[in-house]
Design a protein around this motif. Structure first.
Motif, short mmCIF file in Angstrom:
data_model
loop_
_atom_site.label_atom_id
_atom_site.label_comp_id
_atom_site.label_asym_id
_atom_site.label_seq_id
_atom_site.Cartn_x
_atom_site.Cartn_y
_atom_site.Cartn_z
N VAL A 50 11.72 4.62 -2.12
CA VAL A 50 10.57 4.90 -1.24
C VAL A 50 10.97 5.94 -0.20
N HIS A 51 10.30 7.08 -0.20
CA HIS A 51 10.67 8.18 0.70
C HIS A 51 10.19 7.97 2.13
N GLY A 52 10.69 8.81 3.02
CA GLY A 52 10.36 8.73 4.42
C GLY A 52 9.31 9.74 4.85
N LEU A 53 9.26 10.01 6.16
CA LEU A 53 8.30 10.94 6.75
C LEU A 53 8.47 12.33 6.16
N PHE A 54 7.33 12.98 5.84
CA PHE A 54 7.31 14.30 5.21
C PHE A 54 8.07 14.28 3.88
N GLY A 55 8.10 13.12 3.26
CA GLY A 55 8.81 12.96 2.00
C GLY A 55 7.91 13.14 0.79
N PHE A 56 8.51 13.01 -0.38
CA PHE A 56 7.85 13.26 -1.65
C PHE A 56 8.70 12.64 -2.75
N ASP A 57 8.15 12.58 -3.96
CA ASP A 57 8.99 12.15 -5.08
C ASP A 57 9.82 13.35 -5.56
N SER A 58 9.12 14.45 -5.85
CA SER A 58 9.82 15.69 -6.21
C SER A 58 8.94 16.88 -5.90
N ALA B 240 20.40 1.19 -14.64
CA ALA B 240 19.28 0.74 -13.82
C ALA B 240 17.95 1.33 -14.31
N ARG B 241 16.90 0.54 -14.16
CA ARG B 241 15.54 1.05 -14.34
C ARG B 241 15.07 1.52 -12.97
N VAL B 242 14.79 2.81 -12.83
CA VAL B 242 14.53 3.40 -11.52
C VAL B 242 13.15 4.03 -11.48
N TYR B 243 12.42 3.77 -10.41
CA TYR B 243 11.10 4.36 -10.20
C TYR B 243 11.05 4.98 -8.81
N VAL B 244 10.55 6.20 -8.73
CA VAL B 244 10.43 6.90 -7.45
C VAL B 244 8.95 6.96 -7.10
N THR B 245 8.58 6.37 -5.99
CA THR B 245 7.18 6.28 -5.60
C THR B 245 6.79 7.46 -4.72
N SER B 246 5.49 7.62 -4.53
CA SER B 246 4.97 8.67 -3.67
C SER B 246 3.86 8.10 -2.80
N VAL B 247 4.12 8.02 -1.50
CA VAL B 247 3.11 7.56 -0.54
C VAL B 247 2.81 8.72 0.41
N SER B 248 1.90 8.51 1.34
CA SER B 248 1.52 9.57 2.27
C SER B 248 2.75 10.15 2.95
N ALA B 249 2.82 11.48 2.98
CA ALA B 249 3.95 12.14 3.65
C ALA B 249 3.99 11.78 5.12
N SER B 250 2.81 11.59 5.71
CA SER B 250 2.75 11.11 7.10
C SER B 250 1.52 10.22 7.26
N ASN B 251 1.77 9.01 7.70
CA ASN B 251 0.70 8.06 8.01
C ASN B 251 1.33 6.82 8.61
N SER B 252 0.52 5.86 8.97
CA SER B 252 1.04 4.64 9.57
C SER B 252 1.82 3.83 8.54
N THR B 253 2.67 2.94 9.03
CA THR B 253 3.46 2.10 8.13
C THR B 253 2.56 1.24 7.26
N GLU B 254 1.49 0.71 7.83
CA GLU B 254 0.59 -0.16 7.06
C GLU B 254 -0.13 0.60 5.95
N VAL B 255 -0.58 1.81 6.24
CA VAL B 255 -1.27 2.62 5.22
C VAL B 255 -0.31 2.95 4.09
N ARG B 256 0.88 3.40 4.45
CA ARG B 256 1.89 3.70 3.43
C ARG B 256 2.28 2.42 2.68
N GLY B 257 2.35 1.32 3.39
CA GLY B 257 2.72 0.05 2.76
C GLY B 257 1.72 -0.39 1.70
N GLU B 258 0.45 -0.23 1.98
CA GLU B 258 -0.58 -0.59 1.00
C GLU B 258 -0.52 0.33 -0.22
N GLN B 259 -0.22 1.60 0.01
CA GLN B 259 -0.05 2.53 -1.11
C GLN B 259 1.14 2.12 -1.98
N LEU B 260 2.22 1.73 -1.32
CA LEU B 260 3.41 1.30 -2.04
C LEU B 260 3.14 0.01 -2.81
#
Length: 304
Positions: free
Chosen positions: A38-46, A65-85
């Motif tokens: 799970v990426h951080g602020l201004f982050g992305f998968d690729s 390992a089975r690995v998955y890279v997620t993509s949530v809002s580059a900038s938003n509140s923790t709760e909004v990003r959390g629901e996306q995740l």
């Protein structure tokens, strides 16, 4: 003489089998549950050929390992990003048939992962915070108090561009909400609602396991690590906001602590922690890819 040779050989083999598996061994990173990054602020998968977790997903999958890279809002509140995740976690579980996932979040990805574990602990085996903003960032505190609205508008435009280029153009962006979430006050309010794994002392460890979820953390503590890294001068400047407190350029070491603390003083900065900028990190510290591989093996040892 021959009998002594075979005894010595047998003793050597027994000793070898008792040693921990080397990091290159087949199955070294093969965890029971999928690993979700799970990426951080201004982050992305690729972004084109550049992964946010540079070389880390492949480094983990090469060991099983089975690995998955997620993509949530580059900038938003923790709760909004959390629901996306949370939505993506459900999709991963449906696709793999797994019962749970191991979440590993960097920076704002740390509390984003914690949100999912708090509201749906039945879906999460572990949360690992890497340079996570678990008790706020003094850099965010400065921004919340000093940044004019036009700067937030520019940050929103940048966030939208990042999401567009990374293939997620519809994700909502709010850099103001992100800054408030990452501030000391915003994180304190978030922790009151989602306290799992957060240390109760200023710079201690938190609960290792809550509601069946295991909590871990590690972070760097050296803003400037490589003269060839274009991001290091920026992190050296932002690190001044901590007034001498140990930090990685954006997050204080004590703030990064969650659950079982692996270390909070690697000679890495905030971007080094995910092997950025494109693998230019401290040559005299453990490679970040190795740190992720070691942690996958740690999760494997815990049956996760």
């Amino acid at each position: 003489m021959k009998k002594r040779y075979w005894k010595s050989l047998a003793l050597f083999l027994i000793t070898l089998m008792a040693l921990p598996a080397p990091s290159w061994a087949q199955g070294y990173t093969q965890t029971k549950y999928p690993i979700v990054l799970v990426h951080g602020l201004f982050g992305f998968d690729s972004l084109g050929p550049v992964d946010y977790f540079y070389g880390i997903a492949s480094g983990l999958s090469s060991g099983g390992a089975r690995v998955y890279v997620t993509s949530v809002s580059a900038s938003n509140s923790t709760e909004v990003r959390g629901e996306q995740l949370l939505l993506q976690v459900k999709q991963i579980l449906a696709a793999t048939g797994a019962a749970k996932v191991n979440l590993i979040g960097h920076s704002h990805g740390g509390p984003t992962s914690r949100y999912v574990a708090s509201v749906r602990p039945d879906l999460v085996a572990s949360v690992s915070s890497v340079g996570g903003v678990n008790k706020g960032s003094k850099v965010a505190d400065v921004l919340v108090g000093a940044v004019p609205n036009v700067t937030y508008d520019l940050a929103n435009a940048l966030s939208g561009l990042i999401s567009l280029l990374s293939g997620s153009p519809t994700l909502p962006q709010s850099s103001r909400a992100a800054a408030e979430s990452l501030s000391t006050a915003g994180t304190l309010a978030f922790n009151a609602r989602h306290p799992q794994g957060v240390p109760t002392s200023a710079c201690g460890e938190g609960a290792y396991q809550v509601n069946g979820v295991h909590y871990y953390s590690w972070s760097g503590a050296k803003p400037w690590t490589n003269a060839l890294d274009a991001a290091d001068p920026f992190l050296a400047v932002t690190g001044l906001a901590f007034n001498g407190e140990k930090n990685d350029g954006l997050v204080g070491s004590c703030s990064s602590r969650l659950g079982r603390v692996i270390r909070d003083d690697y000679a890495l900065n905030h971007l080094d922690e995910v092997n950025q900028l494109i693998g230019i990190t401290n040559l005299f510290e453990t490679n970040p890819v190795t740190l992720f591989r070691q942690h996958a093996n740690r999760l494997q040892g815990q049956g996760l």
